[in-house]
Enzyme design. Structure first.
Site, PDB file in Angstrom:
ATOM      1  CB  CYS A   1     -59.629 -49.958 -11.268  1.00  0.00           C
ATOM      2  SG  CYS A   1     -60.528 -50.610 -12.655  1.00  0.00           S
TER       3      CYS A   1
ATOM      4  NE  ARG B   1     -58.830 -44.668  -8.046  1.00  0.00           N
ATOM      5  CZ  ARG B   1     -57.701 -44.209  -8.617  1.00  0.00           C
ATOM      6  NH1 ARG B   1     -57.102 -43.169  -8.076  1.00  0.00           N
ATOM      7  NH2 ARG B   1     -57.185 -44.747  -9.684  1.00  0.00           N
TER       8      ARG B   1
ATOM      9  CD1 TRP C   1     -64.337 -46.698 -15.193  1.00  0.00           C
ATOM     10  CD2 TRP C   1     -65.832 -46.341 -13.600  1.00  0.00           C
ATOM     11  NE1 TRP C   1     -65.264 -45.840 -15.697  1.00  0.00           N
ATOM     12  CE2 TRP C   1     -66.195 -45.594 -14.744  1.00  0.00           C
ATOM     13  CE3 TRP C   1     -66.636 -46.272 -12.465  1.00  0.00           C
ATOM     14  CZ2 TRP C   1     -67.324 -44.787 -14.773  1.00  0.00           C
ATOM     15  CZ3 TRP C   1     -67.760 -45.467 -12.499  1.00  0.00           C
ATOM     16  CH2 TRP C   1     -68.089 -44.746 -13.643  1.00  0.00           C
TER      17      TRP C   1
ATOM     18  CG  ASN D   1     -56.340 -48.084 -12.248  1.00  0.00           C
ATOM     19  OD1 ASN D   1     -57.292 -48.114 -13.030  1.00  0.00           O
ATOM     20  ND2 ASN D   1     -55.731 -46.959 -11.905  1.00  0.00           N
ATOM     21  N   GLY D   2     -56.120 -50.111 -15.051  1.00  0.00           N
ATOM     22  CA  GLY D   2     -55.579 -49.769 -16.366  1.00  0.00           C
ATOM     23  C   GLY D   2     -56.278 -50.579 -17.447  1.00  0.00           C
TER      24      GLY D   2
ATOM     25  CD  GLU E   1     -64.768 -25.595 -15.564  1.00  0.00           C
ATOM     26  OE1 GLU E   1     -64.439 -26.199 -16.597  1.00  0.00           O
ATOM     27  OE2 GLU E   1     -64.888 -26.149 -14.452  1.00  0.00           O
TER      28      GLU E   1
ATOM     29  CE  LYS F   1     -66.995 -28.462 -12.764  1.00  0.00           C
ATOM     30  NZ  LYS F   1     -65.884 -28.338 -13.609  1.00  0.00           N
TER      31      LYS F   1
ATOM     32  CD  GLU G   1     -67.751 -32.141 -14.504  1.00  0.00           C
ATOM     33  OE1 GLU G   1     -67.122 -33.176 -14.719  1.00  0.00           O
ATOM     34  OE2 GLU G   1     -67.189 -31.088 -14.203  1.00  0.00           O
TER      35      GLU G   1
ATOM     36  CG  HIS H   1     -71.855 -16.580 -36.799  1.00  0.00           C
ATOM     37  ND1 HIS H   1     -71.807 -16.022 -38.053  1.00  0.00           N
ATOM     38  CD2 HIS H   1     -71.372 -15.647 -35.951  1.00  0.00           C
ATOM     39  CE1 HIS H   1     -71.278 -14.818 -37.983  1.00  0.00           C
ATOM     40  NE2 HIS H   1     -70.998 -14.556 -36.716  1.00  0.00           N
TER      41      HIS H   1
ATOM     42  CE  LYS I   1     -60.871 -34.560  -8.882  1.00  0.00           C
ATOM     43  NZ  LYS I   1     -61.606 -33.343  -9.288  1.00  0.00           N
TER      44      LYS I   1
HETATM   45  C1  AGP Z   1     -63.784 -31.605 -14.676  1.00  0.00           C
HETATM   46  O1  AGP Z   1     -64.747 -31.251 -13.704  1.00  0.00           O
HETATM   47  C2  AGP Z   1     -63.725 -33.102 -14.909  1.00  0.00           C
HETATM   48  N1  AGP Z   1     -63.507 -33.811 -13.708  1.00  0.00           N
HETATM   49  C3  AGP Z   1     -62.749 -33.471 -16.006  1.00  0.00           C
HETATM   50  O2  AGP Z   1     -63.098 -32.763 -17.177  1.00  0.00           O
HETATM   51  C4  AGP Z   1     -61.277 -33.172 -15.691  1.00  0.00           C
HETATM   52  O3  AGP Z   1     -61.055 -31.780 -15.663  1.00  0.00           O
HETATM   53  C5  AGP Z   1     -60.409 -33.788 -16.795  1.00  0.00           C
HETATM   54  O4  AGP Z   1     -60.614 -35.182 -16.787  1.00  0.00           O
HETATM   55  C6  AGP Z   1     -58.910 -33.488 -16.612  1.00  0.00           C
HETATM   56  O5  AGP Z   1     -58.447 -34.066 -15.424  1.00  0.00           O
HETATM   57  P1  AGP Z   1     -56.986 -33.637 -14.884  1.00  0.00           P
HETATM   58  O6  AGP Z   1     -57.054 -32.161 -14.596  1.00  0.00           O
HETATM   59  O7  AGP Z   1     -56.759 -34.476 -13.678  1.00  0.00           O
HETATM   60  O8  AGP Z   1     -56.009 -33.925 -15.983  1.00  0.00           O
END
Ligand code: AGP
Length: 613
Positions: A2, A27, A76, A102-103, A486, A490, A493, A509, A608
């Site tokens: 949020c 966000r 959110w 937010n939380g 990684e 990418k 996601e 394996h 984010k």
């Molecule tokens: C990565 O592209 C994602 N947005 C997510 O995995 C992110 O890296 C993860 O939530 C960690 O966030 P931070 O680096 O703000 O702690």
């Protein structure tokens, strides 16, 4: 997560709050709302709607709110479906208090039962609503709003960043935080409250960060910070060194593409600010763990989530090679619940772009209980993680708005390379000449990244030739095993295509069972000690009709015997290759996601910064 915003000043609050909310859209959210204290009637009026902010905007155009104090929110959903009733702000029984949050309140159902028995009526399914009824319970003629808020939050378990207004005290806007970020924007004759910096940058660059377990009272002309027991706290404001333009797309189609293309400049900026001109001294001004203490470290433990975790995995290879120290790496959500075998002889490196990831913050707090020294690698100045660490290395990547991390990832890698060289020198594992040699090579990386970006149209075409594959496998070895993980993250996601990263040596394996003509396999086969091993993997995949995409080193004249779809990166040492390999993998994911019509900057179900568990 949020987003909350608040305004108190001399101007009409509605347009200010609306534009602040739009700065928080990145966000991710599913509904929004606003509450103002109407100047004319000294009553609180609320407008809220499910869907994007433009739905709320239409509602406000039809029934505008006139007032100079207000709060607003992008939700959110965590408790209760995304609809108008569950959207924030929420009000108390009499409609005299309004709140945005937010939380997550973990003990809300117990509190809701108790408050219900005391006659409070609830309108929504949200956890948030219990907070405003708790405030109502404590609020009275002799108890000012901030005291009622303090009493209420002391009953809460979980996390919150709050904005609270009351028609009885129209000259006041109260904020409080535990576990979710909160920042105050300092204006002239006006003050702003927000979850994040971009929301206030149109009006001011001067901000104050609200810390854990703190409460802030804003009036048009002043702000005061206290702890939850009312004890005054003095905190200096900071000037934000980037403007809202940087947080915009600057002509790129998506934030992610802009940020992906910023990587060479970001790395140049990092090197320029960390390496004193002409000499090879490495400067970390906010890194407050003494050299003497660093020398005593017997091991390093890295903790992070998601992309930051992958940077941490690469950090293992970097630190072990350069510092000759054992390094272990954990995802924060595992680390925080493990029976940790760490003590004052262990350096814990916590990596987080946002500095607000709940699992990473919790892991750091656990590590501090065990007397470990904490070094934060973080991109947001003044966020919670650095403020709770013994030292911090800021990654200076500028605001990263796209949910999928790109420039923050390579900036995290850069920070780890520089810290490893710094530590190796402090521990006398590397001499001056060796450090100088590594730094010379590191300085060559930004133009090499530019070379890769110069080929992004070709990479885009290659990506689109693979948009129809239903699943991808990413293979790498050594320091590029984390690069494979990684690259897979990418793709999955932002395109929602199932993709997994694997250590190439693991093929026999299990994963080799997956290979057929319907599977795309990305192999990282740049020059390395294990190049021939990667060629063997490539041959195994070809033999089973797997569709290959190979990342190779420019000048490699053998690779064309084994693959047709090849993306070349400039020649560099294996140690620094993740800084180059990352770019084609980011571009591959980006162009496939765009070709599939996905919301690249705000992928479904993602946020984010994951400020809740
Ligand atoms: C990565 O592209 C994602 N947005 C997510 O995995 C992110 O890296 C993860 O939530 C960690 O966030 P931070 O680096 O703000 O702690």
């Amino acid at each position: 997560m949020c987003g909350i915003v608040g305004y108190i000043g001399q101007k009409q609050a509605q347009p200010i709050l609306l534009s602040s909310l739009k700065r928080l859209e990145y966000r991710g959210y599913d509904s929004s709302g606003m509450a103002l204290i109407l100047t004319a009637k000294n009553a609180i009026s609320v407008r809220k709607a499910a869907g994007k902010i433009k739905v709320l905007e239409k509602l406000l155009a039809k029934k505008p709110l006139q007032g100079i104090v207000g709060i607003a929110h992008t939700r959110w959903a965590t408790h209760g479906v995304p609809n108008q009733v569950n959207a924030h702000p929420h009000a108390d029984c009499l409609g005299e208090i309004a709140i945005v949050h937010n939380g997550i309140i973990e003990n809300y159902s117990q509190l809701k039962k108790e408050l219900g028995k005391e006659g409070h009526t609830f309108r929504s399914q949200t956890d948030t609503e219990v907070i405003v009824h708790l405030i109502e319970k404590y609020y009275s003629r002799n108890v000012p709003l901030e005291e009622a808020v303090s009493k209420a939050v002391l009953k809460l378990e979980g996390s919150f960043a709050l904005g609270v207004i009351s028609r009885r005290e129209p000259g006041k806007l109260v904020g409080a935080r535990l576990g979710s970020p909160l920042v105050v924007g300092i204006g002239r004759g006006e003050h702003f409250l927000s979850s994040d910096i971009p929301a206030v940058l149109d009006s001011t660059k001067e901000v104050v960060f609200v810390d854990e377990k703190e409460l802030v009272v804003l009036t048009a002309d002043n702000y005061t910070i206290t702890d939850f027991l009312g004890r005054r706290i003095i905190r200096k404001s900071v000037l934000i060194d980037w403007d809202i333009a940087q947080a915009q797309k600057l002509g790129y189609t998506h934030f992610m593409l802009k940020e992906l293309n910023e990587q060479p400049k970001v790395l140049e900026h990092i090197l320029a600010s960390r390496l004193k001109k002409g000499v090879n001294s490495i400067v970390f001004e906010e890194q407050r763990i003494s050299d003497e203490k660093l020398r005593k470290m017997r091991a390093i433990h890295i903790v992070a989530c998601g992309t930051a975790y992958h940077a941490g995995l690469a950090g293992k290879y970097i630190l072990e090679e350069l510092c000759r120290l054992p390094v272990s790496v954990d995802v924060s959500s595992e680390f925080r619940y493990r029976d940790l075998l760490i003590d004052e002889s262990v350096l814990v490196i916590a990596i987080s772009q946002s500095g607000e990831t709940a699992d990473t913050l919790a892991g750091v707090r656990e590590a501090k209980e065990k007397n470990a020294a904490i070094l934060a690698v973080c991109n947001v100045v003044g966020s919670t993680l650095p403020r709770e660490s013994d030292g911090v290395i800021y990654t200076y990547a500028g605001p990263e708005i796209g949910v999928a991390s790109t420039k923050a990832y390579t900036a995290q890698l850069a920070a780890l390379y520089l810290f490893a060289l710094y530590l190796a020198r402090v521990k006398s594992v590397l001499g001056e000449e060796q450090v100088a040699k590594y730094l010379t090579e590191l300085r060559r990386i930004p133009p090499q990244q530019e070379t890769i970006l110069g080929a992004q149209k070709v990479i885009g075409r290659l990506a689109r030739r693979h948009v129809h594959f239903g699943s991808f496998l990413y293979l790498g070895r050594g320091i590029n095993f984390p690069s494979a993980l990684e690259g897979a993250l990418k793709l999955k996601e932002i395109s929602y295509i199932p993709a997994e990263g694997y250590a190439a040596g693991e093929m026999k394996h299990g994963p080799i069972a997956l290979i057929d003509e319907y599977r795309a396999v990305v192999c990282i086969a740049c020059q390395s000690r294990v190049y021939e091993k990667m060629i063997s993997n490539i041959q195994e995949i070809r033999a089973r009709q797997g569709k290959l995409i190979v990342i190779a080193t420019a000048g490699d004249d053998k690779i064309q015997d084994h693959a047709r779809e090849i993306i070349y990166i400039p020649r560099c040492s294996e140690l620094f290759s993740p800084l180059l390999v990352a770019l084609p993998l980011q571009l591959l994911a980006y162009h496939i996601a765009v070709a599939r019509g996905c919301d690249v900057d705000q992928p479904r179900n993602l946020a984010k910064s994951v400020t809740v568990e």
